[in-house]
Scaffold this active site. Structure first.
Site, PDB file in Angstrom:
ATOM      1  N   SER A 208       0.865  -1.175   0.000  1.00  0.00           N
ATOM      2  CA  SER A 208       0.000   0.000   0.000  1.00  0.00           C
ATOM      3  C   SER A 208       0.897   1.220   0.000  1.00  0.00           C
ATOM      4  CB  SER A 208      -0.916   0.023   1.232  1.00  0.00           C
ATOM      5  OG  SER A 208      -1.818  -1.055   1.215  1.00  0.00           O
TER       6      SER A 208
ATOM      7  N   ASP B 296       6.414  -8.260  14.863  1.00  0.00           N
ATOM      8  CA  ASP B 296       6.214  -9.632  15.338  1.00  0.00           C
ATOM      9  C   ASP B 296       4.991  -9.645  16.252  1.00  0.00           C
ATOM     10  OD1 ASP B 296       6.336 -12.208  16.196  1.00  0.00           O
ATOM     11  OD2 ASP B 296       8.334 -12.073  17.077  1.00  0.00           O
TER      12      ASP B 296
ATOM     13  N   ASP C  60       3.283 -15.493  18.224  1.00  0.00           N
ATOM     14  CA  ASP C  60       4.302 -16.354  18.832  1.00  0.00           C
ATOM     15  C   ASP C  60       3.831 -17.801  18.839  1.00  0.00           C
ATOM     16  OD1 ASP C  60       6.421 -14.616  19.436  1.00  0.00           O
ATOM     17  OD2 ASP C  60       5.338 -13.824  21.155  1.00  0.00           O
TER      18      ASP C  60
END
Length: 785
Positions: A282, A356, A359
């Site tokens: 984008s 991140d 997990d």
């Protein structure tokens, strides 16, 4: 043994005529008395003894007994087989798992005060007394334009209540249950969402139910009546898919399943489809008055999505007569809010970032596999059945049940490598739809900042600008506060036997790398690192942020070009800004140009055809304009390599892609140098138009190979807006869509913006109720069109 009357005797006088004309008659013998002899006459009316025929009848009866026995055995086998099938999962099922009352839907619709206006391009601009009324009209208008896709999107939220049409829908039903999305919404719908938000969700559902009631031939099975909770579930379900949860699940459940490179431009919402699990890009730009050549504030909104399907942009405009809402922008099927766009005071663009947010914990299981170790103790896994019901034919469906296991970390998935628990950033948050709703109503950057502080969206960069000339680049992300420990790599698999590694808190907004009102006078975003925006000391410093955040450091080609082009402009005119937006070149430091250098350094003398093709590559200037005669070969050679990581597959070598591209071009075009516009096409129905652009250029066009050798645009620029607050105080909003406002092939608005889109042109968007009414070619109340 005594038998009930009539069990095998016929009363006296009952007779029938045989096919040979003889009369067969029976005389009744009372129970316990020898039955009368069967007598038949040779001529009508005469009865005589026929012992041979009696013996023949006995033979027939014996044969009948054999047939009956065979039929009995066959029936028994059928019943046993059906029983086995039911044990295995066959079910009798209603074609709709919900009971829909059209009269109730019509009654609910009567409580809403709203109108739909349509401009010359068919774009719906809805006007409601308040927010819920506008949401009601938005749902109805979207259903008018694309009811099948709206239904397909919302069906994904049903989970165990879905009567799945095929395996892919059954997988989605399992995923909703495994992630516990419906249960989470049921638990937190009343507590976590405001009264206004729930009213908006339920009014949106009313709009869809109203359309379904009035158009029963378009209504799909088992979805209606749609509820406000269904709409909230869809929003909560989509959120983690945008930050890669689909790929993680696919790698866990089906690591060897191939992904089709030709469909790599599609956003993976169905998670195990053979597609990429993230949009490929984008763009967004904001320029402040002091850097603008004419003193204007400008914002370019350019989010890349698939051009078709459940996450393709739909343009709409919501206005309320209470003065709280006048927002034009884009939304997705099944969503009651507009996710990007502008009101007269503030606009915002959206892109995705890549910190991140997921997990994986590797669990240590007990010998029986029912418990996992945590802090030295054995904890029972939570287990509940997930039900997937797949429609077969008629009233029959196939029910599959699978256990869903959960640990303190989250859902547990087992594969050949072990048992892994999954935890993702929005696992306990259903408020992303409310953050979007508040963002639409923000009247300045301070109010927008307050909406961003909710951090209810997993990963969303936002470029914002307001009429006061303030601009900002927000790195929005719900970043877990993880334990910082030497040797602990949060980017890999985490030990699952320590409770201190199960995070529950998130970094506040102010702890993330933003740029608000920079002296440089502009901000930009192209799915790249937030640490390189203007190339000045104002850019956030990577050293100020924990490594456990996993904030990306990657520069896309779009980012390399945008940073370079914007920095080169002393002042930014409207024309210069648009030239940057529609730039179609690859930067010398981009991966595409690095591959070009690598190919030219290789020896192709062993094959004259490849030697000639290498000459064509040497002539390529790195651009993708429609007239370019080398771009077709270059993109066909290099794009499969650059997009492979986004598909989660190993990039093919140049020695494979180069000859394949040469063969494909020669087979379909008879030349290595066709004009790029003859290969790169925007296609819908019978319409096919040449377009400039390519993968990861600012004029983003992500191609899908077609059987005729061309490329069809599968994702990219799509719906775009340009918002301008001019120096004299005037506000102007401009827009263009890659196709048109309707997804119905018989609509005049199915393809009416394609030429405009290909020409990099815009249309003016009317703002405010008066302007919207003046521009309307049609105004009607929902259901009265």
């Amino acid at each position: 043994m005594k038998k009930p009357p009539g069990s095998h005797h016929r009363p006296r006088g009952v007779s029938r005529r045989r096919s040979d004309g003889r009369i067969m008659s029976w005389r009744y013998s009372p129970p316990g008395v020898r039955s009368s002899r069967l007598r038949a006459s040779k001529t009508p009316g005469r009865v005589a003894d026929r012992a041979p025929e009696k013996r023949g009848l006995r033979g027939d009866c014996h044969m009948n007994r054999i047939v009956k026995l065979a039929l009995f055995v066959l029936s028994a086998l059928v019943f046993v087989m059906i029983g086995v099938l039911f044990v295995l999962g066959l079910r009798l099922s209603a074609l709709e798992l919900r009971s829909f009352d059209p009269e109730a839907a019509i009654e609910a619709a009567s409580r809403h005060d709203a109108e739909i206006t349509r401009d010359a391009f068919g774009v719906p601009r809805v006007i409601g007394a308040a927010g819920p009324d506008a949401a009601f009209a938005l749902a109805f208008a979207h259903a008018e334009d694309d009811f099948p896709t709206v239904q397909d999107a919302l069906r994904q939220a049903l989970g165990r209540d879905m009567l799945a049409a095929d395996e892919s829908e059954a997988v989605t039903a399992w995923l909703v249950q495994a992630l516990g999305v419906r249960a989470l919404v049921a638990e937190r719908y009343d507590s976590d969402l405001s009264d206004e938000m729930r009213a908006v969700l339920e009014a949106y559902a009313d709009g869809l139910n109203y359309y379904a009631a009035l158009h029963p031939h378009e209504r799909g099975r088992d979805l209606f009546p749609v509820t406000g909770e269904d709409v909230a579930v869809l929003s909560a379900f989509y959120s983690p898919m945008f930050y890669g949860l689909g790929r993680v699940l696919a790698d866990l459940v089906a690591p060897d399943r191939p992904r089709e490179a030709g469909r790599g431009q599609e956003l993976q919402v169905f998670w195990l489809e053979e597609t990429s699990d993230s949009e490929l890009g984008s763009n967004a730009f904001a320029v402040a008055p002091h850097r603008s050549e004419d003193g204007a504030t400008r914002l370019i909104i350019n989010s890349h999505q698939p051009v078709e399907g459940p996450v393709a942009w739909y343009e709409a405009h919501m206005i309320t007569r209470d003065g709280r809402l006048d927002f034009a922008g884009g939304t997705f099927p099944g969503s009651p809010v507009l996710h990007l766009g502008a009101n007269p005071r503030l606009g915002h663009a959206a892109t995705v970032n890549a910190p991140d947010l997921i997990d994986l914990y590797e669990l240590v299981l007990s010998d029986d596999g029912r418990r996992y170790r945590l802090d030295g103790e054995w904890i029972e896994l939570e287990i509940e059945p997930a039900r997937m019901l797949v429609h077969l034919w008629g009233p029959f469906a196939w029910q599959v049940t699978r256990p869903v296991e959960r640990s303190a970390h989250g859902p547990v998935i087992r594969n050949d490598q072990g048992a892994f628990a999954l935890r993702h950033a929005t696992h306990d948050d259903i408020r992303s739809v409310e953050q979007a709703w508040r963002s639409m109503q923000a009247r300045d950057l301070s109010e927008y900042h307050a909406a961003m502080e909710m951090l209810a969206m997993g990963n969303t960069n936002r470029i914002a600008a307001d009429r006061d000339g303030r601009i900002a680049r927000y790195y929005g992300a719900r970043l877990p506060l993880r334990l910082e420990e030497p040797g602990l790599d949060w980017s890999g698999v985490i030990p699952g036997d320590r409770s201190d590694l199960i995070w529950t808190q998130f970094a506040p907004l102010d702890a993330l790398p933003h740029m608000i009102d920079p002296e440089a006078g502009y901000v930009l975003e192209a799915n790249h690192t937030p640490f390189i925006v203007t190339g000045t000391d104002e850019d956030p410093d990577q050293a100020d942020f924990p490594q456990s955040f996993g904030i990306e450091t990657r520069m896309t080609n779009r980012a390399l070009r945008a940073v370079e082009l914007m920095a080169s402009l002393e002042t930014v005119s409207r024309e210069a800004l648009l030239a940057v937006k529609f730039d179609d070149a690859y930067h010398p430091e981009s991966e595409m140009m690095a591959l070009r250098r690598q190919l030219l350094a290789m020896d192709w003398d062993f094959d004259p055809a490849l030697q000639e093709a290498a000459r064509v590559i040497a002539l390529w200037d790195g651009r993708t304009d429609r007239e370019n005669r080398q771009a077709a070969l270059a993109v066909k050679v290099f794009a499969p390599i650059t997009t492979a990581p986004l598909l989660g597959i190993e990039p093919p070598p140049l020695t494979e892609t180069f000859p394949a591209a040469v063969e494909r071009l020669m087979t379909h075009f008879g030349t290595l140098e066709p004009e790029w516009g003859k290969v790169n096409r925007l296609v819908r129905g019978e319409a096919s138009i040449a377009v400039s652009g390519g993968p990861d250029v600012l004029r983003a066009v992500y191609p899908a190979p077609q059987e005729d050798g061309t490329y069809r645009m599968a994702a990219g620029d799509g719906l775009m807006f340009l918002a301008e607050w001019l120096a004299d105080g005037e506000f102007a909003l401009w827009a263009v869509h890659q196709f048109g406002s309707s997804n119905r092939p018989d609509s005049p608005h199915f393809t009416d913006q394609m030429d405009m889109f290909a020409a990099h042109d815009w249309r003016r968007v009317p703002m405010g109720e008066d302007a919207v009414r003046a521009a309307a070619v049609e105004i009607y109340r929902p259901g009265a069109r």
